[in-house]
Design a protein around this motif. Sequence first.
Motif, PDB file in Angstrom:
ATOM      1  N   TRP A  39       0.533  -1.273  -0.067  1.00  0.00           N
ATOM      2  CA  TRP A  39      -0.022   0.022  -0.156  1.00  0.00           C
ATOM      3  C   TRP A  39       0.906   1.392  -0.044  1.00  0.00           C
ATOM      4  O   TRP A  39       0.425   2.337  -0.485  1.00  0.00           O
ATOM      5  N   ALA A  69      -5.219 -11.712  -5.002  1.00  0.00           N
ATOM      6  CA  ALA A  69      -6.106 -12.149  -4.175  1.00  0.00           C
ATOM      7  C   ALA A  69      -6.433 -11.192  -3.038  1.00  0.00           C
ATOM      8  O   ALA A  69      -7.111 -11.566  -2.235  1.00  0.00           O
ATOM      9  N   LEU A  73      -4.739 -12.284   4.218  1.00  0.00           N
ATOM     10  CA  LEU A  73      -5.322 -12.751   5.071  1.00  0.00           C
ATOM     11  C   LEU A  73      -4.604 -12.331   6.323  1.00  0.00           C
ATOM     12  O   LEU A  73      -5.237 -12.095   7.329  1.00  0.00           O
ATOM     13  N   PHE A  76      -5.471  -9.168   8.487  1.00  0.00           N
ATOM     14  CA  PHE A  76      -6.847  -9.441   9.011  1.00  0.00           C
ATOM     15  C   PHE A  76      -6.390  -9.842  10.442  1.00  0.00           C
ATOM     16  O   PHE A  76      -7.079  -9.256  11.643  1.00  0.00           O
ATOM     17  N   LEU A 101      -5.505   3.880   3.183  1.00  0.00           N
ATOM     18  CA  LEU A 101      -5.471   2.927   2.074  1.00  0.00           C
ATOM     19  C   LEU A 101      -6.056   3.534   0.862  1.00  0.00           C
ATOM     20  O   LEU A 101      -5.875   3.098  -0.230  1.00  0.00           O
ATOM     21  N   GLY A 126      -9.696  -6.285  -2.573  1.00  0.00           N
ATOM     22  CA  GLY A 126      -8.781  -4.981  -2.876  1.00  0.00           C
ATOM     23  C   GLY A 126      -8.412  -4.640  -3.986  1.00  0.00           C
ATOM     24  O   GLY A 126      -8.271  -3.445  -4.610  1.00  0.00           O
ATOM     25  N   ASP A 129     -10.948  -2.834  -6.045  1.00  0.00           N
ATOM     26  CA  ASP A 129     -10.949  -1.649  -5.622  1.00  0.00           C
ATOM     27  C   ASP A 129      -9.931  -0.958  -6.603  1.00  0.00           C
ATOM     28  O   ASP A 129     -10.050   0.276  -6.982  1.00  0.00           O
ATOM     29  N   GLU A 149     -15.480  -8.772  -0.016  1.00  0.00           N
ATOM     30  CA  GLU A 149     -15.541  -8.205   1.359  1.00  0.00           C
ATOM     31  C   GLU A 149     -16.709  -8.794   1.996  1.00  0.00           C
ATOM     32  O   GLU A 149     -16.929  -9.052   3.237  1.00  0.00           O
ATOM     33  N   ILE A 152     -16.538 -12.039   3.374  1.00  0.00           N
ATOM     34  CA  ILE A 152     -15.875 -12.184   4.954  1.00  0.00           C
ATOM     35  C   ILE A 152     -16.403 -11.117   5.997  1.00  0.00           C
ATOM     36  O   ILE A 152     -15.465 -10.768   6.955  1.00  0.00           O
ATOM     37  N   ASP A 157     -14.055  -0.941   1.260  1.00  0.00           N
ATOM     38  CA  ASP A 157     -13.812   0.346   1.839  1.00  0.00           C
ATOM     39  C   ASP A 157     -12.720   1.219   0.935  1.00  0.00           C
ATOM     40  O   ASP A 157     -12.413   2.367   1.541  1.00  0.00           O
ATOM     41  N   VAL A 158     -12.297   0.458  -0.135  1.00  0.00           N
ATOM     42  CA  VAL A 158     -11.237   1.648  -0.709  1.00  0.00           C
ATOM     43  C   VAL A 158     -11.371   1.710  -2.277  1.00  0.00           C
ATOM     44  O   VAL A 158     -10.515   1.659  -2.944  1.00  0.00           O
TER      45      VAL A 158
END
Length: 286
Positions: A39, A69, A73, A76, A101, A126, A129, A149, A152, A157-158
Motif C-alpha cells: 500500500w 487475491a 489474510l 486481518f 489505504l 482490494g 478497488d 469483502e 468475509i 472500503d477502498v
Amino acid sequence: MSDLDFSKLETLSVSIDQHIAHIQLSRPEALNSMIPIFWHELPATVRKIDEQSAARVIVISSQGKHFSAGMDLSVFTQMGQDFVGEPGRRAERMRRMVLELQDSFNALESVRMPVLVAMQGGVIGGAVDMVCAADSRYCTQDTFFTIKETEIGMTADVGTLQRLPHLIPQGLVRELAYTGRNMGAQEAKESGLVNQVFADQESMLAEVMKIAAQIAGHSPLAVAGCKEMINYTRDHTVADALNYMATWQTGMFQMPDIQEAMGAAKERRKPVYQELHKNISGMQRK
Ligand SMILES: CC(C)(COP(=O)([O-])OP(=O)(O)OC[C@H]1O[C@@H](n2cnc3c(N)ncnc32)[C@H](O)[C@@H]1OP(=O)(O)O)[C@@H](O)C(=O)NCCC(=O)NCCSC(=O)C[C@@H](O)C[N+](C)(C)C
C-alpha cells in the motif's frame, strides 16, 4: 518518496521503456496478495514515475496465476490484535487507516498519465478497488472479479463501491456487492468493466502495449488534459465541467504541441513532444 529505488521494491517490479512504464505485481508465490508495504510501494512508485520519469502512460499487470487475491489474510489477523483501546480513539485510528489505504489507489486517478490494467485469473477484494481506479481495463478469458469483502463480513472500503457504479450498471454493482459472486471475463466485457478479453496473458500484454504506445506517441499535455477533464466530469455537472474546461484551455492551449503535431503529419514523421514538467526545484515531495 523521491529517493524510492525501483530495484528495491518488495511487491512490485518496474520497467520504463519508450515512454511506457510497466508496473508488475511481483509476488506470484503469494497470489500477489496485498501486504502492508504494497500500500506504500504502489502510490510511491506511481508518483515517482509521474514526477521523475519520461513515461507518458502506465501499464499495470501481474505475474502468476492470479492478478491479485486482495488483502493478505494475515493482515486481518494483525488488525484484530491492533484494534484495542478506548473506542473513540480506536475508531479514529481506523478511519485514518482507511483514508490512507484509499489514498494508495487514488494515486492511479491523480497521476497525470493514463493507467491501463491487464489482468488474469482472480481479481479479488482490494484488487477490484484498485483496478476501478485505473483508466482502462483488459483481461484474459480466465479472469474473474469478486467483491469478496461482503462474504468475509465487511463492507468494501477502498473504492469499489464509489467507482464501480460509474463503470457498470448500478443493479449489477449491487448484485455483485451483496452476493460476493464471481463475475467472469465475458460478463465483465458485456457490462463495460473491461475493454477487451484475450485468450492469454501474452496476447493481452502485446495488445495493451500497442495501445500504450499509441497514447505515448501523443502530446503528454493533451493526454493529461483528457484525463483531468474525464475525471472531473465524472464527479461534477456538465455545466461545471464545461466551465472548468474553458478555464483549463485558457492556460493549456498553446501552439508548440499543435504545430509539432501538424508539422510531423505533413513530414510523415513521428512528433517529438517536450515532457511534462517535473518537480519544481525546491518543492520536491519528501
Ligand atoms: C485467490 C483464490 C481465488 C485462489 O484460488 P486457487 O484455487 O487458485 O488457490 P487456493 O488453493 O485457494 O489458494 C492457494 C493458497 O493461497 C492462500 N491465499 C489465498 N488468498 C490469500 C490471501 N488473500 N492472503 C493470503 N493467502 C491467501 C490460500 O490460503 C492457499 O494457501 P495454502 O496453499 O497454504 O493452503 C482463493 O484462494 C480465494 O478466493 N482466496 C480468498 C481471497 C480473499 O478472501 N481475499 C481478501 C479479500 S477482502 C479484501 O481484499 C479487503 C480489503 O480491500 C479491505 N481493506 C483494504 C480494508 C483491507
